[in-house]
Motif scaffolding. Structure first.
Motif: not given
Length: 502
Positions: A274-294
């Motif tokens: 599903g769609r993932v917002s850029a803000q959500l991905l930025a938050e993930a990296h801020h909290y040490a969750i290395p998330a990458y959308e595909g």
């Protein structure tokens, strides 16, 4: 291309290659288990196996044993309703079921039950069946038939070959570029993405695949999760890689905000479904969750494009995998290079070189793919379930209680509805009772959890319906934006407001 077990033989023997809550298997033990089961399947002259069960090492063994024995495998999603399971058996020439318990299959219409035996030391049951219904023709070389969650009550079976599955797994291994990754499976193994990227890819890399049960992960049904248990499982196994749906990523970030610390071992978290917002991905990296959308779809053997540690661009779904070619035709994303063999029982879909995805998007000058929306009126929940709202709406109005029903839920954890009863004096409790009855016949990902009662029918509100009576979803959503906000407790900008009236 060789089968996965043959390729696995060439890899150095790691201490553990497959693990669940009850046991650990080294490479040689896994090979022996798979080949022993393959021998049993061959001795029974089995042609097509339906695999149904919780996540476990046995699920993987059954999968690879069928591949080794050249037997067509049909993984049944654990979230399928009984009606969807019945449809599957009515349309395919399944002659054997491998499962943990046989209850789901004893009541299927027009099925004769044959011999039953225990396999894998009694942990799984092998039930031979005879389907009396018509069986779908299959494209040549079909080894796996994967069913998505189904945008209607009768999902299509996507036919794939071993070569396609392993080509995809190898391409993902190169793209993610983790050496001997320790991968934690958090999605059902019947999900093609987890099956390929979460099992085949780590095994090809000489890594370790960790498979807790869905209950150990914290799942309660397919759309409810115990957050504490979910986070404890991740911390306990300290994986290097995981695959999450957008909703699971939201849960992980929320837990991190409340003090949970993701394991330092995490190097790559793929987010899809599903769609993932850029803000959500930025938050993930801020909290040490290395998330990458595909981005991907079953018709292209799962992943089409992916952001990685080496190549990533915000607001995109990454670059297409090297063996795939993506083009844009009238705004629609077209994919070639590893197209499915076709849909089961639909010969006119066979041997297509290019897949029209139904998704709208663009490719920038650097080759990154951006998804802008769907060309058809299809919802994808934040748990990655495909839902056609017209299917659910038809179920709601197929009675004498509800006159109007408009369903929303794109990129949300559950569906909601705007409802107008046929009798304006009808109590809310009676409307709820009808919705409960409809929900009982739907898979849990398509059920209506919250609803708002309209004070007048859509027919009396200008612009709400097309000439042929279809809801104009964009207009309705805009008019009832506040009410939809309240149903979710958050802004509706994640709800699809595209006009699907055409």
């Amino acid at each position: 291309m060789r089968k996965l077990l043959t390729q696995l033989e060439l890899i150095d023997d790691n201490p553990v290659v497959l693990r669940d809550s009850s046991r650990q298997l080294r490479k040689q033990q896994l090979l022996e288990c798979c080949r022993d089961l393959a021998a049993v399947l061959k001795s029974c002259d089995i042609k097509m196996v339906a695999l149904f069960g919780d996540n476990s090492s046995d699920w993987v063994i059954a999968d690879l044993a069928c591949q080794e024995a050249n037997i067509c495998l049909v993984p049944i999603p654990t979230f399928f309703s009984q009606a969807q399971i019945n449809h599957l058996f009515a349309s395919l020439a399944i002659d054997t079921v491998i499962c943990q318990a046989t209850e789901h299959f004893l009541a299927i219409p027009n099925i004769q039950h044959g011999a039953q035996q225990s396999v894998l030391e009694g942990r799984l049951q092998l039930l031979q069946v005879v389907c009396a219904g018509q069986s779908s023709a299959l494209p040549e070389s079909t080894q796996k038939i994967t069913f998505t969650s189904g945008s209607t009550g009768q999902p299509k079976g996507v036919c794939l070959s071993v070569e396609q599955l392993l080509l995809q797994a190898a391409a993902l291994a190169d793209a993610v570029a983790l050496d001997k990754p320790r991968h934690l499976c958090l999605l059902p193994l019947s999900t093609l993405l987890e099956n390929i990227a979460g099992v085949y890819t780590p095994l090809l890399c000489g890594g370790e695949v960790i498979i807790p049960s869905l209950a150990e992960i914290g799942f309660q049904g397919s759309s409810s999760l115990d957050t504490g248990q979910f986070c404890r499982t991740i911390s306990h196994y300290s994986p290097q890689s995981m695959i999450l749906t957008p909703q699971l990523l939201v849960i992980a970030i929320a837990a991190a905000k409340q003090g949970w610390q993701p394991p330092e071992s995490l190097k790559f978290v793929a987010v899809g479904g599903g769609r993932v917002s850029a803000q959500l991905l930025a938050e993930a990296h801020h909290y040490a969750i290395p998330a990458y959308e595909g981005y991907g779809l079953s018709e292209c053997a799962s992943v089409v494009s992916l952001n990685t540690r080496a190549q990533s661009a915000p607001c995109t779904s990454g670059k297409p995998l090297p063996h795939l070619r993506v083009s844009i035709c009238r705004g629609e994303i077209m994919v070639s290079g590893n197209a499915m063999l076709g849909y089961a029982g639909q010969p006119n879909s066979w041997n297509q070189e290019m897949i029209a995805t139904g998704d709208m998007g663009s490719v920038d000058s650097q080759g990154f793919l951006t998804i802008s929306g769907r060309s058809k009126n299809l919802l994808i929940s934040s748990f990655g379930r495909n839902i056609n709202p017209e299917w659910v709406e038809a179920e709601l109005v197929a009675n004498t209680v509800i006159a109007d029903a408009v369903v929303y839920g794109d990129a949300q954890p559950h569906c909601v509805a705007l409802i107008y009863p046929r009798d304006p004096e009808l109590a809310d409790a009676e409307v709820q009772q009808t919705i409960d009855q409809v929900n009982s016949g739907l898979p849990d990902y398509a059920r209506i959890l919250n609803w708002f009662r309209l004070n007048q029918p859509l027919t009396s509100q200008a612009g709400m319906l097309t000439d042929n009576g279809r809801p104009v979803r964009a207009t309705i959503a805009a008019h009832y934006q506040v009410q939809l906000n309240n149903l979710y407790g958050q802004p509706t900008n994640s709800i699809s407001l595209e006009d699907s009236s055409q």
